[in-house]
Design a protein around this motif. Structure first.
Motif, PDB file in Angstrom:
ATOM      1  N   LEU A 126       0.831  -1.209   0.000  1.00 56.74           N
ATOM      2  CA  LEU A 126       0.000   0.000   0.000  1.00 56.74           C
ATOM      3  C   LEU A 126       0.865   1.258   0.000  1.00 56.74           C
ATOM      4  O   LEU A 126       0.571   2.229  -0.713  1.00 56.74           O
ATOM      5  CB  LEU A 126      -0.927  -0.006   1.213  1.00 56.74           C
ATOM      6  CG  LEU A 126      -2.144  -0.923   1.130  1.00 56.74           C
ATOM      7  CD1 LEU A 126      -2.832  -1.019   2.487  1.00 56.74           C
ATOM      8  CD2 LEU A 126      -3.127  -0.425   0.086  1.00 56.74           C
ATOM      9  N   ALA A 127       1.926   1.245   0.797  1.00 52.64           N
ATOM     10  CA  ALA A 127       2.820   2.409   0.842  1.00 52.64           C
ATOM     11  C   ALA A 127       3.443   2.662  -0.528  1.00 52.64           C
ATOM     12  O   ALA A 127       3.551   3.814  -0.973  1.00 52.64           O
ATOM     13  CB  ALA A 127       3.904   2.192   1.893  1.00 52.64           C
ATOM     14  N   GLN A 155       2.160   1.761  -3.444  1.00 49.22           N
ATOM     15  CA  GLN A 155       1.101   2.222  -4.343  1.00 49.22           C
ATOM     16  C   GLN A 155       0.798   3.709  -4.116  1.00 49.22           C
ATOM     17  O   GLN A 155       0.554   4.460  -5.058  1.00 49.22           O
ATOM     18  CB  GLN A 155      -0.162   1.392  -4.143  1.00 49.22           C
ATOM     19  CG  GLN A 155      -1.356   1.823  -4.992  1.00 49.22           C
ATOM     20  CD  GLN A 155      -1.100   1.669  -6.479  1.00 49.22           C
ATOM     21  OE1 GLN A 155      -1.127   0.572  -7.010  1.00 49.22           O
ATOM     22  NE2 GLN A 155      -0.860   2.772  -7.172  1.00 49.22           N
ATOM     23  N   ARG A 156       0.832   4.122  -2.862  1.00 48.77           N
ATOM     24  CA  ARG A 156       0.510   5.516  -2.538  1.00 48.77           C
ATOM     25  C   ARG A 156       1.582   6.489  -3.024  1.00 48.77           C
ATOM     26  O   ARG A 156       1.326   7.690  -3.115  1.00 48.77           O
ATOM     27  CB  ARG A 156       0.278   5.649  -1.038  1.00 48.77           C
ATOM     28  CG  ARG A 156      -1.032   5.004  -0.599  1.00 48.77           C
ATOM     29  CD  ARG A 156      -1.129   4.760   0.892  1.00 48.77           C
ATOM     30  NE  ARG A 156      -2.396   4.089   1.201  1.00 48.77           N
ATOM     31  CZ  ARG A 156      -2.671   3.529   2.387  1.00 48.77           C
ATOM     32  NH1 ARG A 156      -1.762   3.545   3.363  1.00 48.77           N
ATOM     33  NH2 ARG A 156      -3.844   2.943   2.580  1.00 48.77           N
ATOM     34  N   GLU A 157       2.752   5.963  -3.323  1.00 51.59           N
ATOM     35  CA  GLU A 157       3.797   6.817  -3.893  1.00 51.59           C
ATOM     36  C   GLU A 157       3.569   7.058  -5.381  1.00 51.59           C
ATOM     37  O   GLU A 157       4.188   7.944  -5.968  1.00 51.59           O
ATOM     38  CB  GLU A 157       5.169   6.168  -3.675  1.00 51.59           C
ATOM     39  CG  GLU A 157       5.612   6.163  -2.214  1.00 51.59           C
ATOM     40  CD  GLU A 157       6.976   5.524  -2.023  1.00 51.59           C
ATOM     41  OE1 GLU A 157       7.571   5.070  -3.032  1.00 51.59           O
ATOM     42  OE2 GLU A 157       7.444   5.459  -0.866  1.00 51.59           O
ATOM     43  N   GLN A 158       2.703   6.259  -5.998  1.00 46.64           N
ATOM     44  CA  GLN A 158       2.367   6.448  -7.413  1.00 46.64           C
ATOM     45  C   GLN A 158       0.857   6.274  -7.588  1.00 46.64           C
ATOM     46  O   GLN A 158       0.396   5.335  -8.257  1.00 46.64           O
ATOM     47  CB  GLN A 158       3.138   5.452  -8.290  1.00 46.64           C
ATOM     48  CG  GLN A 158       3.012   3.976  -7.862  1.00 46.64           C
ATOM     49  CD  GLN A 158       3.716   3.021  -8.801  1.00 46.64           C
ATOM     50  OE1 GLN A 158       4.936   3.088  -8.935  1.00 46.64           O
ATOM     51  NE2 GLN A 158       2.963   2.155  -9.471  1.00 46.64           N
ATOM     52  N   PRO A 159       0.060   7.155  -6.989  1.00 46.42           N
ATOM     53  CA  PRO A 159      -1.396   6.957  -6.920  1.00 46.42           C
ATOM     54  C   PRO A 159      -2.099   6.881  -8.268  1.00 46.42           C
ATOM     55  O   PRO A 159      -3.190   6.295  -8.361  1.00 46.42           O
ATOM     56  CB  PRO A 159      -1.871   8.170  -6.112  1.00 46.42           C
ATOM     57  CG  PRO A 159      -0.782   9.187  -6.266  1.00 46.42           C
ATOM     58  CD  PRO A 159       0.489   8.414  -6.350  1.00 46.42           C
ATOM     59  N   ASP A 218      -8.729  -1.381   2.211  1.00 45.86           N
ATOM     60  CA  ASP A 218      -7.675  -0.541   1.646  1.00 45.86           C
ATOM     61  C   ASP A 218      -6.994  -1.245   0.472  1.00 45.86           C
ATOM     62  O   ASP A 218      -6.739  -0.635  -0.575  1.00 45.86           O
ATOM     63  CB  ASP A 218      -6.635  -0.194   2.714  1.00 45.86           C
ATOM     64  CG  ASP A 218      -7.177   0.731   3.791  1.00 45.86           C
ATOM     65  OD1 ASP A 218      -8.256   1.322   3.579  1.00 45.86           O
ATOM     66  OD2 ASP A 218      -6.536   0.852   4.849  1.00 45.86           O
ATOM     67  N   CYS A 219      -6.684  -2.534   0.645  1.00 51.35           N
ATOM     68  CA  CYS A 219      -6.010  -3.279  -0.422  1.00 51.35           C
ATOM     69  C   CYS A 219      -6.896  -3.411  -1.645  1.00 51.35           C
ATOM     70  O   CYS A 219      -6.438  -3.238  -2.787  1.00 51.35           O
ATOM     71  CB  CYS A 219      -5.587  -4.657   0.085  1.00 51.35           C
ATOM     72  SG  CYS A 219      -4.174  -4.638   1.196  1.00 51.35           S
ATOM     73  N   GLU A 239      -7.205   0.165  -3.324  1.00 49.77           N
ATOM     74  CA  GLU A 239      -5.999   0.810  -3.835  1.00 49.77           C
ATOM     75  C   GLU A 239      -5.119  -0.100  -4.692  1.00 49.77           C
ATOM     76  O   GLU A 239      -4.461   0.372  -5.627  1.00 49.77           O
ATOM     77  CB  GLU A 239      -5.187   1.382  -2.667  1.00 49.77           C
ATOM     78  CG  GLU A 239      -5.968   2.432  -1.866  1.00 49.77           C
ATOM     79  CD  GLU A 239      -5.158   2.982  -0.712  1.00 49.77           C
ATOM     80  OE1 GLU A 239      -4.026   3.444  -0.942  1.00 49.77           O
ATOM     81  OE2 GLU A 239      -5.659   2.957   0.433  1.00 49.77           O
TER      82      GLU A 239
END
Length: 509
Positions: free
Chosen positions: A261-262, A264-268, A293-294, A297
């Motif tokens: 998740l972390a 993925q959140r760096e490349q939303p 969340d998984c 996202e």
């Protein structure tokens, strides 16, 4: 899905069915087909035999997640040896104890890995255990003439072939005796519930020496799916490797999913894992919010988690066809052939939805401990294996893990579930990770302590706001934590379980 009587028969059947299909890919872009796995295993088996290893010998080994580890496993199965894989985190105390108790004939280790000198440790242990030989194997195994191999083990027989030791976080590790078929039963259950297919690419991100790692070897052989071998999980480099290789099944538990998740959140705006079907979970309970969340996202169906122990792996698992409530709130239903009951702390069998200790009878259940004196405490009078985990079974047969029998906080004679607090606190915006534990208290018996990893180090939560959050979620005030400790990271074992004994020792005063 293939059928076989033992591991070596499964290796042969898969090599015949899909010889050129890729069994595994590693971070160095090496590939190994199923046919190459069989060939390499036979050569290594002949080399081991030349060095005096035969059927029934106990071989302890402690290698990283390398191709050569899979070759070693299948080579030893060709010989009919008894295998004792050990987690790479084990050090001299644990390795010495295990080799001594198991009467190991050979200990296989790397030279130096991740800064630790395994060879030196092994030779020190061998010096104190006459008859224990050492094989140092850095991605190279002995080779021999395969024409000198005896016939393979009889697949109609099912002797003990595995000694898996529990993680030993609180005492001497316990050796669980397994057969090829008990391990295979857990893999069949996993393959069915995840609907594993030949085109799947599954993340092998936790130690191969864990019973779950060997289970994934069976999964690949049963279904023809491909494994993505990660030598040591890294929160930065591993997601990039899995993305590059087109992962479809991303394992393998809460800390791994949080790392994905972390990333993925760096490349939303760009999917990290565009081909993802599911995240597979296990090893430690998941916060329900993590599933949502998984799914939102990362994509796919979310987290399809399972529940089991070294002694009885994958006795419960969710299915890719389950709805979100089942996937988020439970571990799914008992797997094929498994019987489950819950027993309340007063010894009475619990009813539907009532909390109790989970007890099991299962085709994947161990054949007892190597130290048979431990069996009496492990099984009840009816032959049910006592898991030590608390849970409920609903009307649909879905199992929800609520904690450990020993993880209930008893404050002022009231029972408090650590997991109940953890699941709620995990959803607080200032909380990245959390563990709740009971600490000795001279007035109340125990006090509840929340150990939190802050989402933002510059803006950590305070105890009062966490308590208000718990009250707003409907928790009664008698369950509120009295103590808050902030840490940079929670200590976990390789499968993701929080090492609460370390936190208790740290904060009990």
């Amino acid at each position: 899905m293939l059928e076989a009587g033992n591991l070596w028969e499964l290796v042969e059947k898969r090599a015949e069915a899909t010889p050129q299909a890729v069994f595994a890919v590693d971070e160095d872009d090496r590939t190994l087909t199923f046919a190459e796995l069989r060939t390499a295993a036979e050569r290594a088996a002949a080399g081991l035999q030349y060095n005096g290893i035969g059927e029934g010998d106990v071989i302890s080994w402690q290698l990283p997640t390398w191709f050569e580890s899979a070759v070693l496993v299948t080579a030893l199965s060709r010989i009919g040896a008894i295998q004792n894989p050990m987690l790479p985190i084990y050090r001299q105390r644990e390795v010495s104890f295990i080799c001594g108790q198991a009467s190991s004939k050979l200990l296989v280790v790397p030279t130096v890995w991740r800064g630790f000198d395994f060879e030196e440790m092994a030779r020190t242990i061998a010096a104190g255990q006459p008859g224990l030989e050492i094989l140092v194997a850095d991605k190279v195994l002995p080779q021999g003439d395969v024409t000198q191999l005896p016939p393979p083990p009889d697949p109609t027989q099912d002797p003990v072939r595995w000694l898996f030791y529990t993680s030993g976080t609180t005492a001497d590790p316990k050796g669980a005796k397994h057969t090829d078929r008990t391990v295979m039963a857990s893999a069949i259950a996993m393959s069915l519930r995840q609907d594993l297919r030949a085109e799947d690419k599954a993340a092998m991100v936790f130690p191969f020496t864990h019973i779950g790692g060997i289970g994934w070897l069976y999964n690949a052989l049963l279904t023809g799916c491909q494994l993505l071998f990660v030598e040591a999980f890294d929160a930065k480099t591993t997601p990039a490797f899995l993305a590059r290789k087109g992962v479809t099944v991303a394992g393998a538990g809460t800390p791994f999913h949080m790392a994905y998740l972390a990333a993925q959140r760096e490349q939303p705006d760009t999917p990290l894992f565009p081909d993802l079907r599911l995240c597979t979970g296990g090893g430690a309970p998941k916060p329900p919010q993590l599933h949502y969340d998984c799914k939102a996202e990362l994509g796919g169906v979310g987290i399809v988690s399972g529940y089991g122990l070294t002694e009885a792996p994958i006795i419960v698992m969710a299915s890719v066809d389950d709805n979100d409530e089942v996937l988020a709130e439970t571990e799914g239903q008992a797997t094929p052939g498994v019987e489950l009951i819950t027993v309340k702390l007063d010894g009475i069998v619990a009813g539907v939805g009532e909390e109790g200790e989970i007890r099991a009878k299962a085709p994947q259940l161990m054949k007892g401990y190597l130290d048979s004196s431990l069996d009496a405490d492990a099984f009840d009078d009816g032959g049910w294996f006592k898991t030590g985990d608390l849970g409920t079974i609903d009307a649909g047969g879905n199992v929800r893990i609520t904690g450990r029998v020993k993880d209930i906080i008893i404050r002022n004679m009231e029972n408090i579930s650590a997991k109940e607090l953890e699941d709620i606190l995990f959803t607080h915006p200032k909380v990245a990770d959390v563990a709740v534990l009971g600490l000795p208290d001279p007035r109340t018996g125990e006090r509840a302590c929340a150990v939190v990893v802050a989402a933002e180090a510059a803006d950590p939560p305070v105890l009062q706001e966490l308590c208000q959050f718990l009250l707003a979620a409907g928790l009664m005030k008698q369950k509120l934590p009295e103590q808050l400790e902030l840490v940079d990271a929670l200590p976990r074992n390789p499968t993701g379980k929080v090492l609460k004994y370390e936190l208790r020792d740290r904060f009990k005063s």
